[in-house]
Enzyme design. Sequence first.
Site, PDB file in Angstrom:
ATOM      1  N   GLU A  22       0.800  -1.223  -0.011  1.00  0.00           N
ATOM      2  CA  GLU A  22      -0.094   0.036   0.113  1.00  0.00           C
ATOM      3  C   GLU A  22       0.890   1.160   0.017  1.00  0.00           C
ATOM      4  O   GLU A  22       0.191   2.533  -0.219  1.00  0.00           O
ATOM      5  CB  GLU A  22      -0.739   0.002   1.067  1.00  0.00           C
ATOM      6  CG  GLU A  22      -1.900  -1.035   1.299  1.00  0.00           C
ATOM      7  CD  GLU A  22      -2.922  -0.772   0.121  1.00  0.00           C
ATOM      8  OE1 GLU A  22      -3.234   0.421  -0.515  1.00  0.00           O
ATOM      9  OE2 GLU A  22      -3.946  -1.778  -0.262  1.00  0.00           O
ATOM     10  N   GLU A  41       6.770 -21.733   7.631  1.00  0.00           N
ATOM     11  CA  GLU A  41       7.138 -20.951   8.912  1.00  0.00           C
ATOM     12  C   GLU A  41       8.118 -21.619   9.828  1.00  0.00           C
ATOM     13  O   GLU A  41       8.904 -20.970  10.417  1.00  0.00           O
ATOM     14  CB  GLU A  41       5.872 -20.505   9.461  1.00  0.00           C
ATOM     15  CG  GLU A  41       5.122 -21.731  10.502  1.00  0.00           C
ATOM     16  CD  GLU A  41       4.264 -21.103  11.318  1.00  0.00           C
ATOM     17  OE1 GLU A  41       4.170 -21.080  12.605  1.00  0.00           O
ATOM     18  OE2 GLU A  41       3.190 -20.619  10.743  1.00  0.00           O
TER      19      GLU A  41
END
Length: 323
Positions: A109, A140
């Site tokens: 963004e 992960e």
Amino acid sequence: MIDPLSEPSTVSSTGASAAPADGQTSVPSGELATEQSDPRYSQIDRLPTEQIARLMNQADAAVPAAVAVVIPAISAAIDAISARMGSGGRLLYVGAGTSGRLAVLDASECPPTFGTDPELVQGVIAGGPDALTRSVEGAEDDAEAGAADLARLEVGPLDSVVGVSASGRAPFVLGALAEARRRGALTVGLSCNDGAPLSAAAEHAIEVVVGPEVVAGSTRLKAGTAQKLVLNMISTIAMVRLGRTYGNRMIEMSAMNSKLADRAVRMVSDITGTDRETAARAVDEAGGQAKTAVVMIRHGLDAEGARALLESHGERLSDALSG
């Protein structure tokens, strides 16, 4: 019987807490606050939809208060990040699962909001781009992959690396922060548990303890909201500190579509006090760059002259207008 809509208990949040230097903790995973099952939510599968919605809304309402407790730690991290970015460094977020998706979202963004180069703020997610839309099993847990991703990005002393992990234990994130520190980068750990290994691994620790989730262990809920709020602060305030806003206006944005073009014209008109027609003409001549259009109108310059003036003032609009 426990009333599922009674007031949630207050959950405290802390800044950095001591954790063993090796990144391990004596607290079993099942005892982490983010993994607990709250008895108030134990019968949600029997409740009407509206009651469940109110229950979730009530739980979510506690998140901003938990974030407020650690604002001093957040602010210290932002000041350190801003200082390095002001010297040419990058801001890199690293996360796995929901935390990684939120990291990539916040980074993505920045270019449309603040006119930044896509390389300036980046999100790194365990498992790579595929993990944005589906689970990549085991990603992960790979600390070496986290370190390798940071090495691939050639992280250096001017860069800032923010590790994001609700549990504060994700090996991928811990591996990435260890590599970042080895390379001299600034490190920040954002988690939702007290005494997280991630806090011990980072120079700046931010622990937003929001407690058990409505659906036990589903950290895309309160923990995810808390992480998004903190990431909003980090990216937004860093950009404000770097002069990429004018007051509260997104002055660095470029008019790349009709909505943004209209916003740019309104912004230029409001800042300069000129009519929309004049503002629209200046924005067009400036190639959609609102900041350049403001300088053109205020100083009676063409686009090239306005850009040169901005450059001479470090691209800060407030300095260019007063200079």
